[in-house]
Motif scaffolding. Structure first.
Motif, mmCIF file in Angstrom:
data_model
loop_
_atom_site.group_PDB
_atom_site.id
_atom_site.type_symbol
_atom_site.label_atom_id
_atom_site.label_comp_id
_atom_site.label_asym_id
_atom_site.label_seq_id
_atom_site.Cartn_x
_atom_site.Cartn_y
_atom_site.Cartn_z
ATOM 1 N N VAL A 105 7.620 -59.198 -51.675
ATOM 2 C CA VAL A 105 8.427 -58.329 -50.569
ATOM 3 C C VAL A 105 7.822 -58.328 -49.253
ATOM 4 C CG1 VAL A 105 9.002 -55.882 -50.354
ATOM 5 C CG2 VAL A 105 9.225 -56.853 -52.635
ATOM 6 N N LEU A 106 6.542 -58.175 -49.192
ATOM 7 C CA LEU A 106 6.031 -58.179 -47.737
ATOM 8 C C LEU A 106 6.209 -59.581 -47.122
ATOM 9 C CD1 LEU A 106 2.753 -56.123 -48.286
ATOM 10 C CD2 LEU A 106 4.607 -55.397 -46.774
ATOM 11 N N ASP A 107 5.811 -60.591 -47.806
ATOM 12 C CA ASP A 107 6.264 -61.900 -47.460
ATOM 13 C C ASP A 107 7.792 -62.155 -46.799
ATOM 14 O OD1 ASP A 107 3.669 -62.747 -47.841
ATOM 15 O OD2 ASP A 107 4.268 -63.754 -49.844
ATOM 16 N N ILE A 108 8.444 -61.589 -47.625
ATOM 17 C CA ILE A 108 10.225 -61.706 -47.278
ATOM 18 C C ILE A 108 10.340 -60.763 -46.142
ATOM 19 C CG2 ILE A 108 12.428 -61.092 -47.881
ATOM 20 C CD1 ILE A 108 11.575 -61.711 -50.894
ATOM 21 N N TYR A 109 9.652 -59.615 -46.075
ATOM 22 C CA TYR A 109 9.932 -58.738 -44.884
ATOM 23 C C TYR A 109 9.332 -59.498 -43.614
ATOM 24 C CZ TYR A 109 8.362 -54.792 -41.603
ATOM 25 O OH TYR A 109 8.316 -54.017 -40.657
ATOM 26 N N ASP A 110 8.191 -60.016 -43.573
ATOM 27 C CA ASP A 110 7.553 -60.742 -42.434
ATOM 28 C C ASP A 110 8.379 -61.558 -41.939
ATOM 29 O OD1 ASP A 110 5.387 -59.068 -42.727
ATOM 30 O OD2 ASP A 110 4.176 -60.536 -43.613
ATOM 31 N N ALA A 111 9.149 -62.640 -42.914
ATOM 32 C CA ALA A 111 10.082 -63.719 -42.653
ATOM 33 C C ALA A 111 11.195 -63.147 -41.786
ATOM 34 C CB ALA A 111 10.421 -64.646 -43.825
ATOM 35 N N GLU A 112 11.830 -61.897 -42.299
ATOM 36 C CA GLU A 112 12.909 -61.022 -41.929
ATOM 37 C C GLU A 112 12.693 -60.715 -40.221
ATOM 38 O OE1 GLU A 112 16.398 -60.856 -43.141
ATOM 39 O OE2 GLU A 112 15.424 -62.750 -43.430
ATOM 40 N N MET A 113 11.395 -60.062 -40.158
ATOM 41 C CA MET A 113 10.948 -59.618 -38.996
ATOM 42 C C MET A 113 11.053 -60.700 -37.772
ATOM 43 S SD MET A 113 10.787 -56.240 -39.038
ATOM 44 C CE MET A 113 9.379 -55.523 -37.863
ATOM 45 N N LYS A 114 10.562 -61.853 -38.267
ATOM 46 C CA LYS A 114 10.406 -63.222 -37.352
ATOM 47 C C LYS A 114 11.612 -63.421 -37.100
ATOM 48 C CE LYS A 114 8.225 -67.562 -36.801
ATOM 49 N NZ LYS A 114 7.286 -68.531 -37.452
ATOM 50 N N ARG A 115 12.689 -63.461 -37.893
ATOM 51 C CA ARG A 115 14.121 -64.017 -38.044
ATOM 52 C C ARG A 115 14.885 -63.259 -36.851
ATOM 53 N NH1 ARG A 115 18.811 -62.793 -39.472
ATOM 54 N NH2 ARG A 115 18.250 -61.400 -40.869
ATOM 55 N N LEU A 116 14.553 -61.749 -36.863
ATOM 56 C CA LEU A 116 15.190 -60.890 -36.136
ATOM 57 C C LEU A 116 14.718 -61.013 -34.774
ATOM 58 C CD1 LEU A 116 15.777 -57.990 -38.785
ATOM 59 C CD2 LEU A 116 17.338 -59.553 -37.596
ATOM 60 N N GLY A 117 13.731 -61.580 -34.415
ATOM 61 C CA GLY A 117 12.921 -61.533 -33.264
ATOM 62 C C GLY A 117 12.048 -60.399 -32.922
ATOM 63 N N LEU A 118 11.510 -59.671 -33.747
ATOM 64 C CA LEU A 118 10.606 -58.793 -33.858
ATOM 65 C C LEU A 118 9.182 -59.055 -34.203
ATOM 66 C CD1 LEU A 118 12.953 -56.122 -35.714
ATOM 67 C CD2 LEU A 118 12.772 -56.177 -33.305
#
Length: 343
Positions: free
Chosen positions: A328-341
């Protein structure tokens, strides 16, 4: 006297249930769901559920009916979740903070500064791969998790100033019984004490603890501002609700009815979020007027708080959720990067 023709017409109307002034009986629902939750009927969660229930009833032609039970009428948090698992109730809308005992994966939502300040990007996290993975983790725990509803964010109060990260050092804060939240405060050198919610006011009043974290409307409603001097609007903790259904009931629904329900929850979600933001704004103004010292956490300081609090809390989450939590955290990190955060 009625003519023969008039009598025949009247008889036909009676059989049809359509005499003038006589209300036609609504068709009986084929699928009834008892849905319980913790909040009062006057609060945003229940008002939102009323809107969902009305949409579902209308769009299924009355075939699906939600019967709502606010204010713990169906039991405490544990009883409502277990009831939904076992089928004594068909659904519940429950804060993620109360679900970690059933599903450790969902406790990721307890992590400090998990969601960005930008509400639109927060919703992208909820509705994207991160949120979907959290919801899917309920399946093997005997629950259908339909969606995540926002229910406000936590802020900090204390009787001692919270002017910097270092100001936490040596203070004592009340938390729910959560290793993640305990480690959140350990990261800034503060002690965390698990105290029942009903005992919190007295603990603050007598100085057993220095401070606490809660949404602004909760702070005002429980009158913690009477026994606390300092408030930092930090929005550090997301209060997220999980919409849960009993699998047998959900799977018995026609596919088109399941789709109607899912879309209704998605449609009403922004209204619930807006209602929650409104009551929090009202609460903030009330506390300011009452003389509480209030400041809003600036972005640069928010980053410092997150850098101090997040790592230890994250480690506590991984220890509890294991491999599922790491995914879950790996997916979260990837999504945060995608969102430019930044993360």
């Amino acid at each position: 006297m009625f003519s023969r023709r008039g009598i025949v017409i009247a008889a036909a109307l009676v059989m049809a249930g359509a005499l003038p002034g006589q209300a036609q009986q609504a068709p009986k629902a084929k699928y009834v769901a008892k849905i319980g939750h913790l909040e009062a009927a006057s609060q945003p969660r229940h008002k939102g559920l009323e809107k969902v229930a009305a949409l579902v009833k209308e769009r299924t032609g009355g075939e699906v009916e939600f019967q709502l039970f606010p204010a713990s009428q169906l039991g405490n948090a544990r009883q409502m979740v277990e009831g939904t698992q076992l089928g004594s109730a068909e659904g519940t809308v429950m804060p993620a903070a109360f679900l970690g005992g059933f599903n450790p994966v969902v406790s990721v939502l307890d992590l400090p500064f998990l969601l960005p300040e930008d509400r639109a990007k927060s919703q992208e996290l909820r509705s994207g791969p991160f949120g979907k993975t959290v919801l899917d983790s309920f399946a093997k725990r005997g629950l259908v998790a339909l969606t995540i509803w926002p229910n406000g964010r936590k802020s900090m109060t204390s009787n001692r100033p919270l002017t910097s990260v270092s100001a936490f050092m040596g203070q004592k804060f009340r938390v729910m019984d959560s290793k993640i939240l305990i480690q959140q405060f350990a990261g800034v050198g503060a002690a965390a004490v698990s105290i029942p919610f009903g005992e919190l006011y007295t603990a603050l009043q007598t100085g057993v603890i220095d401070g606490q974290e809660n949404p602004l409307d909760t702070i005002a409603t429980m009158k913690y501002n009477e026994v606390q001097k300092e408030l930092v609007v930090s929005n550090h903790g997301a209060m997220e609700d999980i919409v849960l259904f009993n699998p047998a009931w959900w799977n018995a629904l026609p596919a088109q009815h399941r789709d109607v329900i899912a879309k209704a929850f998605d449609e009403v979600r922004p209204q619930v979020e807006a209602m929650k933001e409104a009551v929090q704004t009202e609460a903030l103004e009330k506390m300011k007027a009452g003389g509480m010292t209030v400041r809003t956490l600036p972005d640069d300081e928010r980053a410092k708080w997150r850098s101090a609090m997040y790592p230890l809390a994250k480690q506590a989450y991984i220890e509890r959720a294991g491999a599922e939590g790491i995914k879950v955290l790996d997916i979260y990190d990837a999504e945060m990067k995608r969102l430019g955060l930044a993360n």
